[in-house]
Design a protein around this motif. Sequence first.
Motif, short mmCIF file in Angstrom:
data_model
loop_
_atom_site.label_atom_id
_atom_site.label_comp_id
_atom_site.label_asym_id
_atom_site.label_seq_id
_atom_site.Cartn_x
_atom_site.Cartn_y
_atom_site.Cartn_z
N ASN A 1 0.83 -1.20 0.00
CA ASN A 1 0.00 0.00 0.00
C ASN A 1 0.87 1.26 0.00
O ASN A 1 0.59 2.24 -0.71
CB ASN A 1 -0.92 0.02 1.22
N HIS B 1 -7.10 3.29 -8.03
CA HIS B 1 -6.33 4.45 -8.47
C HIS B 1 -6.06 4.25 -9.95
O HIS B 1 -5.55 3.22 -10.37
CB HIS B 1 -5.00 4.55 -7.71
N CYS C 1 -4.93 -1.03 -6.74
CA CYS C 1 -6.07 -1.07 -5.82
C CYS C 1 -5.66 -0.40 -4.51
O CYS C 1 -4.67 -0.81 -3.88
CB CYS C 1 -6.52 -2.50 -5.59
N ARG C 2 -6.39 0.65 -4.11
CA ARG C 2 -6.07 1.34 -2.87
C ARG C 2 -6.44 0.47 -1.66
O ARG C 2 -7.17 -0.52 -1.78
CB ARG C 2 -6.84 2.66 -2.78
N ALA C 3 -5.96 0.88 -0.50
CA ALA C 3 -6.21 0.13 0.74
C ALA C 3 -7.70 0.04 1.05
O ALA C 3 -8.17 -0.95 1.64
CB ALA C 3 -5.47 0.78 1.91
N ASP C 4 -8.47 1.06 0.63
CA ASP C 4 -9.91 1.03 0.92
C ASP C 4 -10.71 0.27 -0.14
O ASP C 4 -11.94 0.28 -0.13
CB ASP C 4 -10.46 2.45 1.06
N GLY C 5 -10.00 -0.35 -1.10
CA GLY C 5 -10.67 -1.15 -2.13
C GLY C 5 -11.03 -0.38 -3.38
O GLY C 5 -11.45 -0.98 -4.38
N THR C 6 -10.89 0.96 -3.38
CA THR C 6 -11.18 1.73 -4.58
C THR C 6 -9.98 1.67 -5.52
O THR C 6 -8.88 1.24 -5.14
CB THR C 6 -11.48 3.20 -4.23
#
Length: 716
Positions: free
Chosen positions: A56, A444, A437-442
């Motif tokens: 991340n 980039h 994939c960002r840490a919150d699941g969204t």
Amino acid sequence: MQKPPQAPPLFNGTATSIVADARALIENMRKVQDQLVQAVRPDHATFANVIQPLANAENALHAQSHILGFYTDVSPDPKLRDASAEAQRLFNDFAIESVMREELFLLVDAALGKQEDLEVESKQLLIKQHKEYLRNGLKLAAGPTRARFAEIQKRLSMLCLEFRKNQSKEAGGFWATPQQLDGISNEIISDLEKGTGENEGKLRLTFEFHHLIPAQMFAKDGETRKRCTLGYENKCNENIPIFKEVMLLRDEAARLLGYPNHASFRIEEKMAKTPETVNTFLEDLRLRLASGGQKELQNLIQLKRADFESRNEPFDGRFFLWDLPFYKQIMLEQQFSIDQQKIAEYFPLQTSIDGMLEIFQHLFGLAFVEIDGDKRNDLAESGNGGELVWHEDVQLFAVWDDAKEGGGFLGYLYLDLFPRDGKYGTPANFNLQPGFCRADGTRHYPSTALVCSFTKPTAETPSLLRHDELVTLFHELGHGIHDLVSKTLYARFHGTMTVIDFGEAPSQMLENWCWTPSTLKSLSRHYSSLSPRYLETWKAKSNGGEPVPPVQIPDEVINKLIRTRHVNGALFQLRVLQFSIFDMMVHEPTSPEALERMNMSVEYNKLRKDLMKIDGPEVLGEGYEWGHGEGNFGHVMGDYDAGYYGYLYSQVFADDIFHTVFQADPMNAQEGRRYRYGILEKGGSQDEMKTVMDFLGRQPSPDAFYRELDLVEPPA
């Protein structure tokens, strides 16, 4: 225009902020590393509590670091370029520091030992991270040897940056009279600097590709072509000692790690796996190309002889390096009725780009929306649309899936297509922001840039592309599309971040469209049809003696052009082979002493002579140290060290895929989608051989590669 879910990055860096931002990014990453070391014991290490936090943080770093290092290749401000180079040095030094932190390695090693059931890309990440520590000195015992290895890595980082910096700031050229430039198109001539004072009446020809290549192809004066060739081969001579030192340090570092040479160290991680595989491949190709190269050379010599006889000039039988592009062009004109400058009239740059984007829309289900004018102000977080690009010439597109593919946002595409001082001169694609994939699941989303140096348009004439430039544009745009449609979890595997000896294959495969009649027809539009002003320009050039050209390139011209695809192809491939073998030679010495003794300029020039049999100044009594091409061999200062063979190796995969899947119908959208999701979307997220085999349904074969080049079995 639908508003993208992610704003474009801003290019508003200053010399101060670029370095400060780099330091801040590094400090944030270092903080994550420190916290992990303090919070997690090796016996508790898992993928979730060690590898994922590191990934991340690495994703977040790369989302900004690529742009900070990009200014050095494109900024017109030398202060920004210097600051960007310093940022690159800081990132490189931190990368070395990170992979040599033993306490981090112990956590990664422990996580690997857990043998958790992970999905493919996460498992790939864990294995590669573990190897990185071992391959960067942690297999060495702590002490003087490991310290020396770290010292070498930092020195190499600095030298490679210095090498590239010297290339970027190079501004060589020479003054020539209009008579000495006879044969070069008016579009090129009008772009040249006009002399004053002692150079009154002369024009300055630079060694940038957009001047150099047309001069080598079309200048009738052999002395002018010679000056171009020798000037280019010696344009970065300050890099000669840097090149030698880099080779020596790489060799030393590899031997410290227990490898026999740097080539063994580097190729271990590529598709070829061993130098023996590479050398066998290159030697086989060398033997297959030898006879064809000689036949092609003899045909060119006969053309030169006839040319000299037509002018009642004596011919000594010599054929020089500076003769090759010129007489190849003469051959195309005389034997194939091909006039490259006339063909270029059918490929204005902007209409060609529009046509290429339409092809990608059809094949891969994409939509390109240009962001210009007030649209930029609306999208810029600062409200200043000028900050969305690094130069006023740059075009910006938002790229989406089309409706059938779901209409989702994919990323941003930048086109920086014209030359300027300080700009990287070789056509290239740069990933500005990887997708992940960002840490919150969204998600980039990525940003990618094409950086080229095509002739700039004027009020009278648009920028016109020779066919070889059209192929180059399509190739580099292919890298950009690879970046945009890739969908990986981790930045390090995104898009073109594959192993080097596969990475060129997707773009090489797409080059075939530029040799397909229907595609060439669709891309073409004669510039005289674009505006009344351009029509008047064309009429003035033709002196009113020709009918107005058709809007699209005639079928008979297309057919003639396609027949020339592999004209002098053996000589071209032998030139690529020279770079590939030289790259292996300097990275695979028999001993450090042999490398120290090696005169790399001599070996570089002798190898070209041995392979191509074309004369250089050595036959004029100047020896083999007349040129220093290694000083401009920037590929091996980047990711292509012991990897230039990848251009040939990946062509095998490219030809196999095209001939198997697309040759029957290059515009088959169903196969285009399958290729997009089966090859391009994967990036480097899994073993590349598995990606190819899954797509083809079998082991890849070199048959199409050899058949395409009309190569026979090598002699016994």
